[in-house]
Design an enzyme around this catalytic site. Structure first.
Site, short mmCIF file in Angstrom:
data_model
loop_
_atom_site.label_atom_id
_atom_site.label_comp_id
_atom_site.label_asym_id
_atom_site.label_seq_id
_atom_site.Cartn_x
_atom_site.Cartn_y
_atom_site.Cartn_z
N ASP A 1 -9.29 -0.84 3.63
CA ASP A 1 -8.92 -0.52 5.01
C ASP A 1 -9.86 -1.19 5.99
O ASP A 1 -9.44 -1.82 6.95
CB ASP A 1 -8.99 0.99 5.22
CG ASP A 1 -8.08 1.71 4.26
OD1 ASP A 1 -6.97 1.21 4.05
OD2 ASP A 1 -8.50 2.71 3.70
N ASP B 1 0.83 -1.20 0.00
CA ASP B 1 0.00 0.00 0.00
C ASP B 1 0.87 1.25 0.00
O ASP B 1 0.65 2.19 -0.76
CB ASP B 1 -0.87 -0.04 1.25
CG ASP B 1 -2.00 0.94 1.16
OD1 ASP B 1 -2.35 1.29 0.03
OD2 ASP B 1 -2.52 1.34 2.20
#
Lengths: 250, 445
Positions: free
Chosen positions: B366, B195
């Site tokens: 997330d 990420d």
């Protein structure tokens, strides 16, 4: 006993905090953030302490002094964190005031400041209840129960919930007292907080004796009531003072 | 004291708006894991997914074997994700937007129908809930269809969309918690690093994607949680700009230019290659790429439809609260009416301005991976759950604040995952014996 009992124990320990949370804190996002960060601070302090004591656990001796030492260091460490928390809060308060000026809102009222202190204290209290009581409550949701030998009158879950409630009260209110003490420079308020915390923690040492919980719990609640009374009196005088000052300024 | 006059009520609203759905998602995943997880049967029925293609963990393996296998698994998973993301960037670059939209809808449908169905079924079995097959099918079908329509369309009540997003997160996270332990940890670390790279490195796929979308004035066809205010909130005067203000206060930067409000978009592509469940049962390829958590900062000029140019943005600050409120509401309505407000690139390179009031956005990835971490913690003990929850939430808070400071795309996973993993192991190794030791002897402080 099953889910009902588990929920009961949980509410016994955290019910007052829950209602306080819904009534006062939930509406104001900033207070929620304060609560969370203060919970985190408490958790970190607990982790540091346990890192310190991990090597010596579990205690082989049945004597009191290792426990007394654990409590002494823990309380000292946590009380040392409190002025730190205050200093951070002080900076935050200045920032909030600056923001309030810029969006042309009123600055923080005295009640706002107290609410921030309350949220901070509640973070400590909730963290205490969560880690010392709630995280051990899991088995109580199942079909079994658990009694410790030293306190055979009631189940361990009930005792820990009751003790947790007292500590939640003490932690929550002592933050309000301490912040007020720092703000006013009031020595009594500043010193009463660590003293109360220490006495309350030391009282739990009585639990090590057989049947000690019968004696220690009322004493613990005595401390909680003392804190409550002191906090109430202090807030009352502050508010009255403030009102009269405001009245004279207009 | 005028009602609602306190600054405490408006500051941090957007942070809470993101945190509360994440908390709800994590809480429900923990409940799910608690009620369904059974350590005895956990290892017998691991399924082969894209996340453990290479190595199937078994409890008898040595630690070195487990470590190596889980690292391999994570590497393969990340490579798959990266490939698919690049493919998406390519598709998006050549304007296959409709394909992407329908593809995302299809994957949402697949998740809701197959994975959601299996989660629901196991819940029904576990609680002996009396429901017959026909009723269940009808209800589930309805649930699925509404969800599929909701997640990407701009119509429909925002609450519905939000709750479906949370449901999607829960379902996918519940699925991921079935991975074996070592693989889960390796995967989480790898995803956090991926990420970081994909969002921040030049040429990172997610960075490309977001830049492409913003230069084209479009919304990404991706699964994103929008923390837009549900209905017009009670007179929230300074909503949407307080964080910028607060951070402006932190950095000591009092110039009014920070006043413009900060918006995050954590964009998540959920390209579920659910080549799901070959019921023949050999290898279920279950590529759930829920990566991409970039957050972009968007300048937002409340109730102002023409783009602000540097100078004028310094001028028009600080309307009276009531004026501002009106502006806010107008902006809100406008934002709801045409969710794709005309954005224009600002010449100053500040990002881009955008009409209409939009809340923060957080990628579904997330949600999923926070919940996976907490769910994994829930299999050990409740104490680790609390510690991980606090760590993740504070990590999220740090990310949001960092975002307001540095004002460009930020990944949302790394800080939270790093803190979460750190706190998990600290709690498990250090705190648990200490706390259990003291509190079972009823000594507390």
């Amino acid at each position: 006993m099953t889910v009902a009992a588990g929920i009961g124990y949980t509410l016994l320990a955290l019910g007052p905090s829950l209602s306080l949370f819904i009534a006062v804190i939930a509406k104001k996002p900033f207070l929620i953030l304060t609560l969370l960060s203060s919970t985190l601070v408490w958790l970190i302090s607990l982790i540091v302490l346990s890192g310190l004591w991990r090597a010596f656990l579990p205690f082989k001796t049945a004597s009191l002094w290792p426990y007394a030492l654990v409590i002494l260091t823990s309380v000292a460490f946590q009380e040392a964190l409190r002025p730190l928390f205050w200093r951070i809060y002080k900076r935050l308060e200045d920032m909030l005031d600056a923001v309030a000026d810029r969006v042309s809102k009123p600055r923080l009222f005295i009640t706002d400041k107290m609410q921030i202190a309350l949220a901070g204290g509640m973070g400590h209290g909730v963290a205490h209840a969560v880690f010392f009581c709630l995280s051990l409550l899991t088995p109580s949701f199942g079909p079994g129960t658990y009694y410790v030998e030293k306190c055979s009158q009631m189940s361990f879950f009930l005792v820990s919930a009751i003790i947790a409630l007292a500590f939640v009260t003490i932690h929550t209110l002592s933050m309000v007292i301490a912040f007020n003490g720092y703000a006013e420079g009031n020595k009594v308020d500043q010193y009463i907080v660590p003293v109360v915390h220490l006495i309350a923690a030391m009282l739990t040492l009585i639990n090590l004796a057989h049947g000690g919980c019968i004696i220690s719990i009322p004493l613990l609640y005595g401390m909680a009531v003392v804190t409550l009374g002191h906090c109430g009196k202090m807030v009352w005088t502050r508010l009255a003072e403030n009102r009269s000052r405001q009245g004279s300024s207009y | 004291m005028e009602p609602g006059g306190s600054i405490l009520e408006s500051i941090g609203q957007e942070i809470i708006g993101v945190m509360s759905p994440v908390s709800i998602c994590m809480f429900l995943v923990v409940l799910l894991v608690y009620s369904l997880y059974n350590p005895a049967t956990a290892n017998s029925n691991t399924i082969r997914t894209a996340a453990n293609l290479v190595y199937m963990e078994s409890p008898t393996d040595s630690t070195a074997q487990k470590l190596e296998g889980s690292l391999l698994n994570a590497a393969v998973f990340i490579i798959l994700i990266a490939l698919v993301t690049f493919l998406l960037v390519l598709l998006y670059y050549y304007n296959f937007t409709n394909f992407l939209v329908y593809y995302t809808r299809f994957s949402a449908f697949a998740v809701f129908s197959s994975m959601g169905g299996s989660v629901l079924l196991s819940l029904i079995q576990h609680f002996n809930f009396p429901v017959d097959a026909v009723t269940f099918c009808i209800l589930h079908f309805n649930f699925t269809i509404v969800g599929t329509l909701c997640v990407l369309s701009s119509g429909g009540p925002i609450v519905l969309k939000q709750s479906y997003m949370v449901a999607l997160g829960i379902i996918v996270a519940a699925w991921f918690t079935k991975l074996p332990e070592w693989t889960t940890w390796a995967l989480l670390v790898a995803l956090a690093i991926y990420d970081l790279v994909a969002v921040l490195a030049p040429g990172g796929p997610l960075k490309l994607l977001v830049e492409l979308a913003s230069s084209r004035d479009e919304e990404l066809p991706a699964l994103i949680y929008e923390a837009r205010p549900t209905v017009e909130m009670r007179s929230s005067g300074v909503r949407g700009s307080t964080m910028g203000l607060l951070v402006g206060g932190i950095s000591g930067d009092n110039s009014r230019s920070t006043d413009g409000g900060v918006e995050l978009q954590a964009v998540l592509r959920n390209n579920n290659n659910n080549g799901n469940e070959n019921r023949g049962g050999d290898s279920i390829i279950n590529v759930l790429e829920n990566e991409s958590n970039e957050i972009e900062v968007v300048r937002e000029d409340v109730g102002e439809s023409s783009p602000l140019i540097g100078g004028s943005s310094l001028m028009e600050r600080l309307p009276s609260p009531s004026e501002r409120r009106n502006n806010d509401n107008a902006g809100l309505l406008e934002g709801n009416a045409n969710s794709r407000g005309s954005r224009e690139n600002e010449s100053q390179g500040e990002g881009f301005a955008e009409t209409g009031l939009r809340g923060l956005k957080l990628g579904l990835g997330d949600f999923v991976f926070y919940s996976v971490l907490v769910g994994r913690a829930a299999m050990y003990d409740l104490m680790t759950v609390y510690a991980c929850y606090l760590a993740i939430i504070s990590g999220l808070g740090c990310t949001l604040i960092l975002l307001a400071v540095c004002r460009h795309a930020l990944p949302a996973l790394p800080i939270s995952i790093a803190l979460g993993i750190m706190f998990y192991f600290l709690t498990r190794l250090l705190m648990e014996p200490f706390v259990v030791g003291t509190s079972t002897s009823l000594v507390m402080f």
